[in-house]
Motif scaffolding. Structure first.
Motif, short mmCIF file in Angstrom:
data_model
loop_
_atom_site.label_atom_id
_atom_site.label_comp_id
_atom_site.label_asym_id
_atom_site.label_seq_id
_atom_site.Cartn_x
_atom_site.Cartn_y
_atom_site.Cartn_z
N ILE A 99 0.83 -1.20 0.00
CA ILE A 99 0.00 0.00 0.00
C ILE A 99 0.86 1.26 0.00
O ILE A 99 0.58 2.23 -0.72
N SER A 100 1.94 1.26 0.80
CA SER A 100 2.80 2.45 0.87
C SER A 100 3.47 2.75 -0.45
O SER A 100 3.74 3.92 -0.78
N LYS A 101 3.74 1.72 -1.25
CA LYS A 101 4.33 1.92 -2.57
C LYS A 101 3.29 2.27 -3.63
O LYS A 101 3.64 2.59 -4.76
N GLY A 102 2.03 2.20 -3.26
CA GLY A 102 0.97 2.52 -4.21
C GLY A 102 0.81 1.48 -5.30
O GLY A 102 0.34 1.79 -6.41
N LEU A 103 1.17 0.21 -5.00
CA LEU A 103 1.05 -0.84 -6.01
C LEU A 103 -0.41 -0.97 -6.42
O LEU A 103 -1.29 -1.10 -5.57
N PRO A 104 -0.71 -0.94 -7.70
CA PRO A 104 -2.09 -0.77 -8.14
C PRO A 104 -2.97 -1.99 -7.96
O PRO A 104 -2.51 -3.13 -7.91
N VAL A 105 -4.27 -1.72 -7.89
CA VAL A 105 -5.31 -2.73 -8.02
C VAL A 105 -5.76 -2.70 -9.47
O VAL A 105 -5.98 -1.63 -10.04
N VAL A 106 -5.87 -3.87 -10.08
CA VAL A 106 -6.27 -3.98 -11.49
C VAL A 106 -7.58 -4.76 -11.54
O VAL A 106 -7.67 -5.88 -11.05
N SER A 107 -8.61 -4.15 -12.15
CA SER A 107 -9.95 -4.71 -12.13
C SER A 107 -10.44 -5.03 -13.55
O SER A 107 -10.43 -4.16 -14.42
N PHE A 108 -10.86 -6.28 -13.77
CA PHE A 108 -11.46 -6.71 -15.03
C PHE A 108 -12.98 -6.75 -14.87
O PHE A 108 -13.48 -7.28 -13.87
N SER A 109 -13.71 -6.26 -15.87
CA SER A 109 -15.17 -6.33 -15.86
C SER A 109 -15.64 -7.19 -17.03
O SER A 109 -15.20 -6.98 -18.17
N LEU A 110 -16.57 -8.12 -16.76
CA LEU A 110 -17.13 -8.97 -17.80
C LEU A 110 -18.62 -9.17 -17.56
O LEU A 110 -19.07 -9.21 -16.41
#
Length: 291
Positions: free
Chosen positions: A210-221
């Motif tokens: 979280i501190s590094k801001g590592l992203p969340v990647v979201s797929f929508s289907l």
């Protein structure tokens, strides 16, 4: 906080008959014979203009139609197979009997909505979460690379407009950059047409992530969804429609942004996708992150 359904009984844990929800509702998913047609296969693969990229806010990028229909079919097929096996789909609940308004499966590590913690087994049945398919990881990396390239081009345009200004004077043009991320967690949610998820933050990963801001990647289907973001209160939150094939990424300064699902837009899934998978009405959502 996550929105919950009203308790339907005093039961605190789902029984074995309540897990392994079938997102397609058929005995065995096989690609329909139409997929053998060259014309249909071309329709599934085609992307006329490529994905449209939009930056919603600092560190938050939306890739429209990033996943082509052929890959969407394969993702649904794999999620269905994993979802019917050990560690598959179930409706998460709480000790007071309340239920989340969705079906969930975790890949890589299990996430417990009650404790807000990750672990290597699921407490309701001691199941080990399935691994994340390598094809999913490849799509995540491709989406992050595309988003980083877009942000870099945008930053370069700012610098070209003000070539004599220092980095400090341009308000740090690299602040929107998304860090790279190697997913070891995927939370797969299936929302029926009445499904929703209250505004919340994804903050249960490690401090380092979280501190590094590592992203969340979201797929929508499947069916489209009204996605809410940017404020703790639903009335003040911004809205964007996430359609089948869209990828949403939030990291960097937006890593802890409040977000949720307002409602599902029934009947908006691509007809060809439904024809090929028999996906139930609703939205399949995969969110990847690094612990």
């Amino acid at each position: 906080m996550l929105k919950k359904d009203e308790p339907s009984s005093s039961q605190t844990q789902p029984s074995s008959s309540q897990i392994h929800f079938d997102i397609c509702g058929i005995p065995d998913v096989e690609l329909n014979s139409s997929l053998q047609s060259k014309g249909t296969e071309q329709q599934l693969e085609c992307s006329k203009n490529g994905p449209r990229v939009q930056q919603l806010t600092s560190g938050m990028v939306l890739l429209k139609k990033f996943i082509n229909l052929k890959n969407q079919v394969e993702i649904i097929k794999q999620c269905r197979e994993l979802g019917l096996g050990s560690g598959g789909f179930y409706q998460p609940g709480y000790k007071n009997g309340a239920k989340l308004n969705l079906q969930m499966m975790c890949l890589g590590r299990n996430w417990d909505p009650e404790t807000k913690r990750y672990g290597h087994i699921r407490s309701i049945d001691d199941a080990t979460p399935p691994s994340i398919p390598v094809e999913f990881k490849h799509l995540v990396q491709k989406a992050i690379q595309t988003s980083r390239a877009f942000i870099k081009r945008t930053s370069n345009s700012i610098e070209d407009t003000f070539p004599k200004m220092s980095l400090k004077e341009t308000s740090n043009p690299t602040k929107d950059e998304l860090p790279k991320m190697s997913p070891d967690i995927c939370i797969v949610n299936f929302y029926t047409t009445s499904g929703k998820l209250g505004l919340h933050q994804d903050k249960d990963e490690s401090y380092e992530s979280i501190s590094k801001g590592l992203p969340v990647v979201s797929f929508s289907l499947g069916d489209s969804a009204v996605f809410l973001y940017g404020d703790k209160k639903e009335d003040n939150a911004k809205k964007v429609i996430l359609e089948s094939g869209d990828v949403l990424i939030f990291g960097g300064e937006s890593r802890l942004i409040h977000h949720g699902v307002g409602n599902i837009l029934h009947g908006t899934a691509p007809k060809l996708l439904v024809d090929e998978t028999n996906l139930h009405p609703g939205r399949l959502n995969l969110t990847f992150r690094q612990y």
